[in-house]
Each structure stands twice: as structure tokens, then as C-alpha cells.
Design a protein around this motif. Sequence first.
Motif, PDB file in Angstrom:
ATOM      1  N   LEU A 222       6.356  10.249   0.156  1.00  0.00           N
ATOM      2  CA  LEU A 222       4.901  10.407   0.194  1.00  0.00           C
ATOM      3  C   LEU A 222       4.221   9.047   0.319  1.00  0.00           C
ATOM      4  CD1 LEU A 222       2.229  11.966  -0.166  1.00  0.00           C
ATOM      5  CD2 LEU A 222       2.602  11.849  -2.641  1.00  0.00           C
ATOM      6  N   ALA A 223       4.653   8.068  -0.488  1.00  0.00           N
ATOM      7  CA  ALA A 223       4.043   6.739  -0.452  1.00  0.00           C
ATOM      8  C   ALA A 223       4.225   6.095   0.924  1.00  0.00           C
ATOM      9  CB  ALA A 223       4.645   5.857  -1.547  1.00  0.00           C
ATOM     10  N   ARG A 224       5.406   6.254   1.496  1.00  0.00           N
ATOM     11  CA  ARG A 224       5.645   5.663   2.819  1.00  0.00           C
ATOM     12  C   ARG A 224       4.773   6.332   3.876  1.00  0.00           C
ATOM     13  NH1 ARG A 224      12.081   5.476   1.946  1.00  0.00           N
ATOM     14  NH2 ARG A 224      12.260   3.354   1.133  1.00  0.00           N
ATOM     15  N   ALA A 225       4.633   7.656   3.775  1.00  0.00           N
ATOM     16  CA  ALA A 225       3.804   8.363   4.750  1.00  0.00           C
ATOM     17  C   ALA A 225       2.346   7.909   4.663  1.00  0.00           C
ATOM     18  CB  ALA A 225       3.905   9.870   4.521  1.00  0.00           C
ATOM     19  N   VAL A 226       1.852   7.714   3.443  1.00  0.00           N
ATOM     20  CA  VAL A 226       0.469   7.279   3.262  1.00  0.00           C
ATOM     21  C   VAL A 226       0.295   5.848   3.761  1.00  0.00           C
ATOM     22  CG1 VAL A 226      -1.294   6.749   1.529  1.00  0.00           C
ATOM     23  CG2 VAL A 226       0.017   8.878   1.369  1.00  0.00           C
ATOM     24  N   ALA A 227       1.245   4.968   3.410  1.00  0.00           N
ATOM     25  CA  ALA A 227       1.155   3.575   3.875  1.00  0.00           C
ATOM     26  C   ALA A 227       1.177   3.507   5.401  1.00  0.00           C
ATOM     27  CB  ALA A 227       2.298   2.754   3.278  1.00  0.00           C
ATOM     28  N   ASP A 228       2.034   4.315   6.019  1.00  0.00           N
ATOM     29  CA  ASP A 228       2.104   4.326   7.483  1.00  0.00           C
ATOM     30  C   ASP A 228       0.800   4.865   8.077  1.00  0.00           C
ATOM     31  OD1 ASP A 228       4.644   3.333   7.366  1.00  0.00           O
ATOM     32  OD2 ASP A 228       5.639   5.264   7.687  1.00  0.00           O
ATOM     33  N   SER A 229       0.241   5.906   7.451  1.00  0.00           N
ATOM     34  CA  SER A 229      -0.999   6.488   7.957  1.00  0.00           C
ATOM     35  C   SER A 229      -2.144   5.479   7.927  1.00  0.00           C
ATOM     36  CB  SER A 229      -1.361   7.727   7.141  1.00  0.00           C
ATOM     37  OG  SER A 229      -2.609   8.261   7.528  1.00  0.00           O
ATOM     38  N   LEU A 230      -2.167   4.661   6.868  1.00  0.00           N
ATOM     39  CA  LEU A 230      -3.224   3.666   6.713  1.00  0.00           C
ATOM     40  C   LEU A 230      -2.867   2.341   7.390  1.00  0.00           C
ATOM     41  CD1 LEU A 230      -4.061   4.304   2.947  1.00  0.00           C
ATOM     42  CD2 LEU A 230      -5.440   4.980   4.921  1.00  0.00           C
ATOM     43  N   ARG A 231      -1.656   2.279   7.948  1.00  0.00           N
ATOM     44  CA  ARG A 231      -1.164   1.049   8.578  1.00  0.00           C
ATOM     45  C   ARG A 231      -1.195  -0.121   7.592  1.00  0.00           C
ATOM     46  NH1 ARG A 231      -3.834   3.865  12.534  1.00  0.00           N
ATOM     47  NH2 ARG A 231      -2.654   4.259  14.454  1.00  0.00           N
ATOM     48  N   LEU A 232      -0.749   0.171   6.371  1.00  0.00           N
ATOM     49  CA  LEU A 232      -0.708  -0.854   5.337  1.00  0.00           C
ATOM     50  C   LEU A 232       0.661  -1.519   5.340  1.00  0.00           C
ATOM     51  CD1 LEU A 232      -2.447   1.009   2.374  1.00  0.00           C
ATOM     52  CD2 LEU A 232      -3.425  -0.782   3.808  1.00  0.00           C
ATOM     53  N   THR A 233       0.705  -2.834   5.284  1.00  0.00           N
ATOM     54  CA  THR A 233       1.938  -3.572   5.192  1.00  0.00           C
ATOM     55  C   THR A 233       1.831  -4.572   4.052  1.00  0.00           C
ATOM     56  OG1 THR A 233       1.166  -5.187   6.824  1.00  0.00           O
ATOM     57  CG2 THR A 233       2.517  -3.352   7.628  1.00  0.00           C
ATOM     58  N   PRO A 234       2.913  -4.827   3.320  1.00  0.00           N
ATOM     59  CA  PRO A 234       2.849  -5.778   2.213  1.00  0.00           C
ATOM     60  C   PRO A 234       2.407  -7.154   2.690  1.00  0.00           C
ATOM     61  CG  PRO A 234       4.915  -4.558   2.186  1.00  0.00           C
ATOM     62  CD  PRO A 234       4.256  -4.261   3.490  1.00  0.00           C
TER      63      PRO A 234
ATOM     64  N   ARG B  77       5.567  -0.204  -5.342  1.00  0.00           N
ATOM     65  CA  ARG B  77       6.998  -0.454  -5.168  1.00  0.00           C
ATOM     66  C   ARG B  77       7.316  -0.874  -3.741  1.00  0.00           C
ATOM     67  NH1 ARG B  77      11.767   3.814  -5.570  1.00  0.00           N
ATOM     68  NH2 ARG B  77      13.483   2.476  -6.188  1.00  0.00           N
ATOM     69  N   LEU B  78       6.493  -0.450  -2.788  1.00  0.00           N
ATOM     70  CA  LEU B  78       6.664  -0.874  -1.401  1.00  0.00           C
ATOM     71  C   LEU B  78       6.189  -2.306  -1.176  1.00  0.00           C
ATOM     72  CD1 LEU B  78       5.511   2.336   0.528  1.00  0.00           C
ATOM     73  CD2 LEU B  78       7.850   1.537   0.140  1.00  0.00           C
ATOM     74  N   GLY B  79       5.605  -2.915  -2.217  1.00  0.00           N
ATOM     75  CA  GLY B  79       5.138  -4.293  -2.105  1.00  0.00           C
ATOM     76  C   GLY B  79       3.660  -4.437  -1.878  1.00  0.00           C
ATOM     77  N   LEU B  80       2.919  -3.342  -1.934  1.00  0.00           N
ATOM     78  CA  LEU B  80       1.473  -3.390  -1.720  1.00  0.00           C
ATOM     79  C   LEU B  80       0.752  -3.692  -3.033  1.00  0.00           C
ATOM     80  CD1 LEU B  80       1.163  -0.230   0.543  1.00  0.00           C
ATOM     81  CD2 LEU B  80       1.066  -2.609   1.290  1.00  0.00           C
ATOM     82  N   ARG B  81      -0.285  -4.503  -2.955  1.00  0.00           N
ATOM     83  CA  ARG B  81      -1.119  -4.796  -4.131  1.00  0.00           C
ATOM     84  C   ARG B  81      -1.978  -3.559  -4.384  1.00  0.00           C
ATOM     85  NH1 ARG B  81      -3.492 -10.004  -1.219  1.00  0.00           N
ATOM     86  NH2 ARG B  81      -3.639  -8.320   0.321  1.00  0.00           N
ATOM     87  N   THR B  82      -1.709  -2.888  -5.498  1.00  0.00           N
ATOM     88  CA  THR B  82      -2.247  -1.549  -5.713  1.00  0.00           C
ATOM     89  C   THR B  82      -3.029  -1.463  -7.011  1.00  0.00           C
ATOM     90  OG1 THR B  82      -0.302  -0.666  -4.563  1.00  0.00           O
ATOM     91  CG2 THR B  82      -1.649   0.901  -5.793  1.00  0.00           C
ATOM     92  N   GLY B  83      -4.174  -0.784  -6.933  1.00  0.00           N
ATOM     93  CA  GLY B  83      -4.959  -0.474  -8.117  1.00  0.00           C
ATOM     94  C   GLY B  83      -5.133   1.026  -8.233  1.00  0.00           C
ATOM     95  N   MET B  84      -5.575   1.468  -9.415  1.00  0.00           N
ATOM     96  CA  MET B  84      -5.784   2.900  -9.625  1.00  0.00           C
ATOM     97  C   MET B  84      -6.976   3.113 -10.535  1.00  0.00           C
ATOM     98  SD  MET B  84      -3.058   5.824 -10.656  1.00  0.00           S
ATOM     99  CE  MET B  84      -3.578   7.546 -10.513  1.00  0.00           C
TER     100      MET B  84
ATOM    101  N   HIS C 216      -8.736  -3.424   0.610  1.00  0.00           N
ATOM    102  CA  HIS C 216      -8.523  -3.114   2.028  1.00  0.00           C
ATOM    103  C   HIS C 216      -8.680  -1.623   2.311  1.00  0.00           C
ATOM    104  CE1 HIS C 216      -7.008  -3.602   6.077  1.00  0.00           C
ATOM    105  NE2 HIS C 216      -6.098  -2.674   5.863  1.00  0.00           N
ATOM    106  N   ALA C 217      -8.134  -0.773   1.432  1.00  0.00           N
ATOM    107  CA  ALA C 217      -8.207   0.674   1.656  1.00  0.00           C
ATOM    108  C   ALA C 217      -8.394   1.387   0.333  1.00  0.00           C
ATOM    109  CB  ALA C 217      -6.944   1.177   2.350  1.00  0.00           C
ATOM    110  N   VAL C 218      -9.407   2.262   0.269  1.00  0.00           N
ATOM    111  CA  VAL C 218      -9.641   3.115  -0.903  1.00  0.00           C
ATOM    112  C   VAL C 218      -9.317   4.543  -0.503  1.00  0.00           C
ATOM    113  CG1 VAL C 218     -11.297   3.895  -2.629  1.00  0.00           C
ATOM    114  CG2 VAL C 218     -11.502   1.583  -1.670  1.00  0.00           C
ATOM    115  N   ILE C 219      -8.422   5.173  -1.255  1.00  0.00           N
ATOM    116  CA  ILE C 219      -8.061   6.550  -0.948  1.00  0.00           C
ATOM    117  C   ILE C 219      -8.278   7.428  -2.171  1.00  0.00           C
ATOM    118  CG2 ILE C 219      -6.404   5.909   0.831  1.00  0.00           C
ATOM    119  CD1 ILE C 219      -4.163   6.457  -1.140  1.00  0.00           C
ATOM    120  N   ALA C 220      -8.641   8.667  -1.934  1.00  0.00           N
ATOM    121  CA  ALA C 220      -8.906   9.624  -3.013  1.00  0.00           C
ATOM    122  C   ALA C 220      -7.799  10.663  -3.037  1.00  0.00           C
ATOM    123  CB  ALA C 220     -10.255  10.304  -2.797  1.00  0.00           C
ATOM    124  N   VAL C 221      -7.288  10.946  -4.237  1.00  0.00           N
ATOM    125  CA  VAL C 221      -6.333  12.042  -4.421  1.00  0.00           C
ATOM    126  C   VAL C 221      -7.096  13.155  -5.125  1.00  0.00           C
ATOM    127  CG1 VAL C 221      -4.145  12.764  -5.445  1.00  0.00           C
ATOM    128  CG2 VAL C 221      -4.396  10.442  -4.552  1.00  0.00           C
ATOM    129  N   ALA C 222      -7.211  14.302  -4.470  1.00  0.00           N
ATOM    130  CA  ALA C 222      -8.120  15.344  -4.946  1.00  0.00           C
ATOM    131  C   ALA C 222      -7.442  16.701  -4.912  1.00  0.00           C
ATOM    132  CB  ALA C 222      -9.386  15.363  -4.068  1.00  0.00           C
TER     133      ALA C 222
END
Length: 384
Positions: A366-378, A157-164, A130-136
Motif C-alpha cells: 500500500l505504501a509503495r502504491a501511494v508513493a508511486d501515485s504521488l511520485r514521491l522519492t526519498p 520505512r521507504l525513506g520518506l520524511r513523514t508526518g501524521m 510536499h504532499a498532504v494526503i487524507a485517509v478517510a
Amino acid sequence: MTSSDTSGNDAESRRILDTLRLVKDDSGTTNVLSFAALDSVAVRDGHAHVSLSVSRDDAGKIEPLRPRAEAAIAQLPGIDRATIVLTAHRAPGAPMPAPGGHRPFRLDQPANNPGTPETRPDGKLLPQVHAVIAVASGKGGVGKSTTAVNLAAGLARLGLRTGMLDADIYGPSLPRMLGQSAKPFVEDGKLIPVEAWGLHVMSIGFLVDENQAMIWRGPMVMGALSQFLGDVAWPELDVLVIDMPPGTGDAQLTLAQKLSLRGAIIVSTPQDIALLDARRGLAMFEKMNVPVLGVVENMSYFCCPNCNHRTELFGHGGARRQAEESGVPFLGEIPLLADIRASGDAGAPIILSAPDSEAAGAYTALARAVADSLRLTPPKTNGS
């Protein structure tokens, strides 16, 4: 046990599995593994970090057993302390991939993927994410990888299916920071991501000895990154966090060309010399039309563990000012703490291994701020 590293050790995992089976509830009819599956194990310097995969419905049943399980594991020979964290990715009871059913991947034997990788309507890869983000970062040494790992673990931990994805081919750190040394396997022409701490992860570090120098020219690096995108069986994910290599070179361009990046996060320390490179990172993503989700100030301050005196070793507030000047959000301050370094060396992200710590609080915000910015919900589960 003086100093040891048994992460990814099958014998250690079996020993802890046997112990978990003996930890039962008050009725004596069910044990920890009745509700959860062992996700990963890392033991270093006598501290066992154990990740259990559990559904949100069963998490409440595990909590009363967690102290008993940690105490039982701490009684095992060679272990004097245990920390159990709960993740919510693999369904409880789902078996780990059986090594005998797949063949190990080797760099000199590419996955040889049959067919063309699935793409989005715009031709970019990974339509199942759904969303690809880069940490740079514009330079190395600012704690980008530590930030990326704890951000990914926080999103999970927020319940999102996450890859890295560890995109740093020359300096891969993900296997050590996640306490994993397992080799990926190939199934149906695709690399199977390694699972650790509730994350689906891939790194060149899983495929080569950590002491081996990657003396590769640019085209080989680009080829490896392309394979990690098109030849890896990434599952359906809410978010894929990419730990970018430092700088503004070919790797960044390749990833931006092949992926539909939802945004980028810039990590910097407060001092001016680091902020110079952070500005280059901001400019790079602007030229590539990738939105910048914000700037993180890492190593923002040091708080003495003995007297609680706060010292701003590298200055303070520089990243916030840079974010304001660039017109992008400021995502927060991460303190300089010995426990953050130790957790990375131990292979257990501090946001999971010490969830009540000051550092975990900063990474969670930080994780909550990023999830909110991307409008990601579990994703919703049955019964939720």
C-alpha cells in the motif's frame, strides 16, 4: 510482568539506553548508540518495542548488532521479548528536545503564535510539506486509523520524511497506536510535534487525558484543527498523512479549505453497508476537487492461524468493485488478523514490529502504491 504499559516512560527509556550502550561489535570499540539514536520505546505485556533512528549509511552497521541488542533487552526485569526497528529521520546522535527548555502546551493556554503562518502561493497552509494526503472513510469501525498509521510508518520505512496528523478530535487514537503519551511542548510560539517510530505526529490525544470526553461544538473542533495546522512547527516533510474523522462533515471541509490536499484514500470493509458510506466519502472528495488516490479493502479476509483456512467474514471484493465503478485505483486488500489488532494496542505498528509478516507485506505494498501515485522519492543524502 502480567499487563503493563510503560510507553513514553523516561525510566524505561534510560534503562534500555544503558543496555544498548553495552551491546558492542566484535572489536569492542563501538556500540549500538555509536550509529543510532533512541527514537521511541513502548513496553506492553513484557514485549519491548524499540525504535532506533539511523542514517541509511549506518543501517548496515546496526543489522549485525540488532539480534544481540534484542536479546540483551529481553533479559531486563519485566521484559521477556524485544523488537528493534530502524527508522531514518533524526540524525544519529541528535538529542531529543530537552523538556526543561520548553514549556508544556495546555488547551486553555493556546500557543499564541506570533505572526501569520507561512502559506503557499494559493494561500493554503503547510508550504514545507510536499504532499498532504487524507485517509478517510464514510463511517467508523472499518480500521481507518490502523490503516493510516501503518501507511505512514510504511512511507517512513521507504525513506520518506513523514508526518501524521490525527484529525479525529472526538476519538483520537494515535497516541495509543504509536505507544506515546508525551505532552507536546511549545517553542517560539509553536507546538513541537511528538516523534514516534520515525514519524512527526500531532493529536489532541497528546493534550488531554485519554478518558476525557471531548464535548465540543463544531467551532471548537475547527479551531483545534486550525491550530494543529498553523500553530504546529511541522518540519519539512515529503508527506503528511492525515487520519480523518469518520463521516463527511465540518472537519473534512475545514481541512480541504486550509490545505492543498494532493489526494485522498478511502478505507472500507467489503460488505455493502460499509460501501454505501465509502461512496459518500468518494463523492465528498469529488465535490471538493480532491483527487482520490484509491480505495483500500480492510478486513478483506480472515486466515486461520492454525489450519490456514481462509474465511471471508465480511464478503470479499466489494471495495475493488466500488473502485472500478468509481473509476479510481484499487490499492489492495488488508487481511483481518489478530496480530494487527494486538500491534495497535501495543503501540507498535505491525509494519515495523513484524516486518516479515503477511500484514506488513500488505501495508508495504500500500505504501509503495501511494508513493508511486504521488511520485514521491526519498531525499538524497550525502554519499548516496
